[in-house]
Design a protein around this motif. Structure first.
Motif, PDB file in Angstrom:
ATOM      1  N   THR A  56      38.836 -38.801 -43.231  1.00  0.00           N
ATOM      2  CA  THR A  56      38.003 -39.276 -44.089  1.00  0.00           C
ATOM      3  C   THR A  56      36.442 -40.503 -42.736  1.00  0.00           C
ATOM      4  N   PHE A  57      36.847 -39.419 -42.030  1.00  0.00           N
ATOM      5  CA  PHE A  57      36.305 -40.392 -40.726  1.00  0.00           C
ATOM      6  C   PHE A  57      34.786 -40.327 -40.958  1.00  0.00           C
ATOM      7  N   PHE A  58      34.697 -38.966 -41.063  1.00  0.00           N
ATOM      8  CA  PHE A  58      32.822 -38.492 -41.383  1.00  0.00           C
ATOM      9  C   PHE A  58      32.443 -38.417 -43.175  1.00  0.00           C
ATOM     10  N   ALA A  59      33.233 -39.744 -43.756  1.00  0.00           N
ATOM     11  CA  ALA A  59      32.988 -39.388 -45.177  1.00  0.00           C
ATOM     12  C   ALA A  59      31.910 -40.460 -45.811  1.00  0.00           C
ATOM     13  N   ASP A  60      31.423 -40.601 -44.597  1.00  0.00           N
ATOM     14  CA  ASP A  60      29.332 -41.851 -44.669  1.00  0.00           C
ATOM     15  C   ASP A  60      28.511 -40.693 -44.169  1.00  0.00           C
ATOM     16  N   GLY A  61      28.819 -39.087 -44.237  1.00  0.00           N
ATOM     17  CA  GLY A  61      27.680 -38.504 -44.094  1.00  0.00           C
ATOM     18  C   GLY A  61      26.724 -38.545 -42.639  1.00  0.00           C
ATOM     19  N   SER A  62      27.608 -39.306 -41.579  1.00  0.00           N
ATOM     20  CA  SER A  62      26.678 -39.300 -40.030  1.00  0.00           C
ATOM     21  C   SER A  62      26.355 -38.119 -39.503  1.00  0.00           C
ATOM     22  N   LEU A  63      27.513 -36.971 -40.152  1.00  0.00           N
ATOM     23  CA  LEU A  63      27.488 -35.845 -39.594  1.00  0.00           C
ATOM     24  C   LEU A  63      25.419 -35.241 -39.990  1.00  0.00           C
ATOM     25  N   PHE A  64      25.482 -36.094 -41.070  1.00  0.00           N
ATOM     26  CA  PHE A  64      24.252 -35.218 -41.375  1.00  0.00           C
ATOM     27  C   PHE A  64      22.795 -35.517 -40.158  1.00  0.00           C
ATOM     28  N   GLN A  65      23.620 -36.696 -39.660  1.00  0.00           N
ATOM     29  CA  GLN A  65      22.401 -37.892 -38.703  1.00  0.00           C
ATOM     30  C   GLN A  65      22.235 -36.597 -37.219  1.00  0.00           C
ATOM     31  N   HIS A  66      23.381 -36.936 -37.178  1.00  0.00           N
ATOM     32  CA  HIS A  66      23.582 -36.175 -35.889  1.00  0.00           C
ATOM     33  C   HIS A  66      23.451 -34.794 -35.519  1.00  0.00           C
ATOM     34  N   ILE A  67      23.509 -33.939 -36.683  1.00  0.00           N
ATOM     35  CA  ILE A  67      23.818 -32.243 -36.280  1.00  0.00           C
ATOM     36  C   ILE A  67      23.313 -32.048 -37.183  1.00  0.00           C
ATOM     37  N   PRO A  68      21.225 -31.470 -37.111  1.00  0.00           N
ATOM     38  CA  PRO A  68      20.744 -31.395 -37.861  1.00  0.00           C
ATOM     39  C   PRO A  68      20.982 -30.110 -39.842  1.00  0.00           C
ATOM     40  N   ASN A  69      21.853 -29.314 -38.374  1.00  0.00           N
ATOM     41  CA  ASN A  69      21.636 -27.707 -39.625  1.00  0.00           C
ATOM     42  C   ASN A  69      23.365 -28.076 -39.829  1.00  0.00           C
ATOM     43  N   THR A  70      23.310 -29.779 -40.407  1.00  0.00           N
ATOM     44  CA  THR A  70      25.089 -29.406 -41.807  1.00  0.00           C
ATOM     45  C   THR A  70      24.167 -29.721 -42.661  1.00  0.00           C
ATOM     46  N   ALA A  71      25.273 -28.246 -43.302  1.00  0.00           N
ATOM     47  CA  ALA A  71      24.908 -28.288 -44.996  1.00  0.00           C
ATOM     48  C   ALA A  71      25.437 -29.290 -45.924  1.00  0.00           C
ATOM     49  N   ALA A  72      27.369 -28.840 -45.639  1.00  0.00           N
ATOM     50  CA  ALA A  72      28.309 -29.736 -46.168  1.00  0.00           C
ATOM     51  C   ALA A  72      29.207 -30.361 -45.494  1.00  0.00           C
ATOM     52  N   ILE A  73      29.737 -31.822 -45.658  1.00  0.00           N
ATOM     53  CA  ILE A  73      31.431 -31.870 -45.434  1.00  0.00           C
ATOM     54  C   ILE A  73      32.657 -31.680 -46.991  1.00  0.00           C
ATOM     55  N   ILE A  74      33.100 -31.455 -46.525  1.00  0.00           N
ATOM     56  CA  ILE A  74      33.991 -30.836 -47.415  1.00  0.00           C
ATOM     57  C   ILE A  74      35.613 -30.877 -46.917  1.00  0.00           C
ATOM     58  N   PRO A  75      36.148 -31.418 -48.010  1.00  0.00           N
ATOM     59  CA  PRO A  75      37.399 -31.582 -47.362  1.00  0.00           C
ATOM     60  C   PRO A  75      38.037 -30.198 -47.426  1.00  0.00           C
ATOM     61  N   GLU A  76      39.012 -30.859 -46.503  1.00  0.00           N
ATOM     62  CA  GLU A  76      39.785 -29.831 -46.744  1.00  0.00           C
ATOM     63  C   GLU A  76      40.887 -28.766 -47.435  1.00  0.00           C
ATOM     64  N   ARG A  77      41.581 -29.234 -48.103  1.00  0.00           N
ATOM     65  CA  ARG A  77      42.607 -29.481 -49.270  1.00  0.00           C
ATOM     66  C   ARG A  77      40.871 -28.204 -50.121  1.00  0.00           C
ATOM     67  N   THR A  78      39.838 -28.878 -49.938  1.00  0.00           N
ATOM     68  CA  THR A  78      39.488 -28.225 -51.451  1.00  0.00           C
ATOM     69  C   THR A  78      39.670 -26.271 -51.367  1.00  0.00           C
ATOM     70  N   ASN A  79      39.792 -26.365 -52.877  1.00  0.00           N
ATOM     71  CA  ASN A  79      40.245 -24.576 -53.158  1.00  0.00           C
ATOM     72  C   ASN A  79      39.221 -23.385 -52.403  1.00  0.00           C
ATOM     73  N   PRO A  80      40.220 -22.531 -51.907  1.00  0.00           N
ATOM     74  CA  PRO A  80      39.132 -21.899 -51.318  1.00  0.00           C
ATOM     75  C   PRO A  80      37.892 -21.107 -51.594  1.00  0.00           C
ATOM     76  N   SER A  81      38.566 -20.590 -52.841  1.00  0.00           N
ATOM     77  CA  SER A  81      37.501 -19.945 -54.068  1.00  0.00           C
ATOM     78  C   SER A  81      35.953 -21.023 -53.855  1.00  0.00           C
ATOM     79  N   ASP A  82      36.237 -22.064 -54.176  1.00  0.00           N
ATOM     80  CA  ASP A  82      35.386 -23.529 -54.036  1.00  0.00           C
ATOM     81  C   ASP A  82      34.329 -23.467 -52.519  1.00  0.00           C
TER      82      ASP A  82
END
Length: 119
Positions: free
Chosen positions: A81-107
């Motif tokens: 949950t370290f990047f749950a605050d969305g900070s990757l969107f601020q630091h990496i300009p081409n960040t499109a999404a941050i999702i949990p590893e347990r996300t259903n593979p089809s999702d």
């Protein structure tokens, strides 16, 4: 074209299988060095990037992609949950999404397909 950069080979294979079912060309690497080498030669539409990459740094990989392939979208996958605050969107300009590893593979495949179309 999709690049998966992840340490977990089993999970990478599952993700790749779901993406290939949607007719994506998929390449899988397990380290920062291999991802950088791939990005020097190819321009994927989307990178699926394990935040907790064991061999190298996911942030360094994303930073290189932002510099070398600014149109490539990055979907970060994390088991933390370290990047749950969305900070990757601020630091990496081409960040499109941050999702949990347990996300259903089809999702995950749908998220990647969506951002691939947007790039």
């Amino acid at each position: 074209m999709i690049l998966i950069v992840a340490s977990n080979r089993v999970l990478s294979a599952i993700w790749a299988r779901h993406l290939k079912r949607q007719d994506h060309e998929v390449h899988v690497v397990t380290s920062q060095d291999d991802s950088v080498a791939f990005l020097c030669e190819h321009e994927p539409d989307v990178i699926v990037l394990d935040v907790m990459l064991e061999d190298g740094s996911a942030i360094a990989t994303a930073d290189f992609a932002s510099y070398r392939r600014p149109n490539t979208r990055i979907v970060f996958v994390t088991r933390s949950t370290f990047f749950a605050d969305g900070s990757l969107f601020q630091h990496i300009p081409n960040t499109a999404a941050i999702i949990p590893e347990r996300t259903n593979p089809s999702d995950l495949a749908e998220i990647v397909a969506y951002h691939g179309r947007a790039s």
